[in-house]
Design a protein around this motif. Sequence first.
Motif, PDB file in Angstrom:
ATOM      1  N   SER A 132       0.807  -1.222   0.000  1.00 19.58           N
ATOM      2  CA  SER A 132       0.000   0.000   0.000  1.00 19.58           C
ATOM      3  C   SER A 132       0.837   1.267   0.000  1.00 19.58           C
ATOM      4  O   SER A 132       0.490   2.256  -0.657  1.00 19.58           O
ATOM      5  CB  SER A 132      -0.926  -0.001   1.219  1.00 19.58           C
ATOM      6  OG  SER A 132      -1.849  -1.052   1.153  1.00 19.58           O
ATOM      7  N   ASN A 165       0.484   4.116  -2.771  1.00 19.03           N
ATOM      8  CA  ASN A 165       0.093   5.470  -2.396  1.00 19.03           C
ATOM      9  C   ASN A 165       1.100   6.493  -2.901  1.00 19.03           C
ATOM     10  O   ASN A 165       0.729   7.607  -3.301  1.00 19.03           O
ATOM     11  CB  ASN A 165      -0.049   5.582  -0.882  1.00 19.03           C
ATOM     12  CG  ASN A 165      -1.240   4.807  -0.353  1.00 19.03           C
ATOM     13  OD1 ASN A 165      -2.115   4.407  -1.119  1.00 19.03           O
ATOM     14  ND2 ASN A 165      -1.277   4.593   0.939  1.00 19.03           N
ATOM     15  N   PRO A 211      -5.548   7.434  -3.884  1.00 17.03           N
ATOM     16  CA  PRO A 211      -4.744   6.230  -3.771  1.00 17.03           C
ATOM     17  C   PRO A 211      -5.523   4.935  -3.815  1.00 17.03           C
ATOM     18  O   PRO A 211      -4.994   3.900  -4.164  1.00 17.03           O
ATOM     19  CB  PRO A 211      -4.053   6.388  -2.411  1.00 17.03           C
ATOM     20  CG  PRO A 211      -4.959   7.288  -1.641  1.00 17.03           C
ATOM     21  CD  PRO A 211      -5.544   8.225  -2.650  1.00 17.03           C
ATOM     22  N   GLU A 256      -0.378   0.030   5.694  1.00 17.67           N
ATOM     23  CA  GLU A 256       0.878   0.772   5.562  1.00 17.67           C
ATOM     24  C   GLU A 256       1.765   0.570   6.782  1.00 17.67           C
ATOM     25  O   GLU A 256       2.975   0.357   6.663  1.00 17.67           O
ATOM     26  CB  GLU A 256       0.584   2.259   5.362  1.00 17.67           C
ATOM     27  CG  GLU A 256      -0.012   2.616   4.023  1.00 17.67           C
ATOM     28  CD  GLU A 256      -0.089   4.121   3.822  1.00 17.67           C
ATOM     29  OE1 GLU A 256       0.756   4.837   4.420  1.00 17.67           O
ATOM     30  OE2 GLU A 256      -0.976   4.585   3.108  1.00 17.67           O
ATOM     31  N   ARG A 313      -6.542   0.745   5.281  1.00 16.27           N
ATOM     32  CA  ARG A 313      -5.403   1.081   4.434  1.00 16.27           C
ATOM     33  C   ARG A 313      -4.243   1.617   5.264  1.00 16.27           C
ATOM     34  O   ARG A 313      -3.079   1.308   5.004  1.00 16.27           O
ATOM     35  CB  ARG A 313      -5.811   2.096   3.362  1.00 16.27           C
ATOM     36  CG  ARG A 313      -6.778   1.531   2.339  1.00 16.27           C
ATOM     37  CD  ARG A 313      -6.173   0.352   1.611  1.00 16.27           C
ATOM     38  NE  ARG A 313      -7.174  -0.379   0.850  1.00 16.27           N
ATOM     39  CZ  ARG A 313      -6.966  -1.544   0.287  1.00 16.27           C
ATOM     40  NH1 ARG A 313      -5.803  -2.135   0.410  1.00 16.27           N
ATOM     41  NH2 ARG A 313      -7.920  -2.141  -0.382  1.00 16.27           N
TER      42      ARG A 313
END
Length: 340
Positions: free
Chosen positions: A166, A170, A180, A259, A255
């Motif tokens: 991710s 992004n 994103p 990350e 999300r």
Amino acid sequence: MESVALAVTDGMLHFELSVAHEVFGDPLYRLAVCGPGPVRVGRFLLEPDAALDRLPQADTVIVPGWADVDVPPPADLVDAVRAAHEAGARVASLCTGAFVLAAAGLLDGRRATTHWAHTDVLAARHPLVEVDPDVLYVDNGSVLTSAGKAAAMDLCLHLVRLDHGSAVANTVARRLVVPPHRAGGQAQFVTAPVPAQDDHPLAGLLPWVIERLDQALTVEDLARRANMSSRHLGRHFRSVTGTTPLQWLLTQRIRRAQELLESTGDSVDAIAAATGMGTATTLRRHFNRTLGVPPDAYRRTFRSARADGTARSPEGGGRQSDAVHGPPTRLSGRSHACRA
């Protein structure tokens, strides 16, 4: 390094081809444009890097939009795409590129999508395909399809997210100045995918929320910040994002958790606090329900993939078609904090 081949021929849509070229032209990939010779794309004449018979050598093959769905795609393109899939390549179509995949037999017995204006034609011409007109993209693992235009970008970023995580996806999205992530299960036909004007009621609210994901925000908090009623806020969210405030907020929390799992050694408890989930139990429940794997397994698989050089994120844990791209998990009750 992942190799990506763009399969082109006369009659491809310029926008979708450009989207794929922009995303996979990143140094993370080795990109080649493959075609039968010089091809005309829109008003431009394009000189491919290699012939179509190079497609089976790629890890991923992207088929851009096919301009005229009333004309069957050329046999050499269809045969090359089929051969690439048989050789083990992941094959993805953008917009009406789905007609090429369907002609190659890759969508038979599979769920697929294309631009909403052509879903009826695709379903009528290829009755073995389960055509879904109401989603942005469909991930069947080795075969992926997207709806039109902006959804092509969504699918390309989804592939980057699968390959590199991710955080990297992004970063690519920020470079391209696009959102994103939009879940594949989101409806195609949304009035405005992003606020079109700086003075839109949500233009300032969405970044404000993203900066406060560690807080126990409620719909009333968001409505108060936007200076509108909760019902009015819900209508704006539906028109702009295609989903509800709580669904959108949960997606952002998941999300952010991805990350942090990818880029830090923080405990699941710490990540739960940083993403506003409150407890590790709550984070595990929503993470597993949304992605199909628990946070600990996601981190282990992601780090293992990076260590051995493989290029697949564990997102979805093999349940991507059902879990990752279905509608975001629903949370009931407007007054509840967005943790439960």
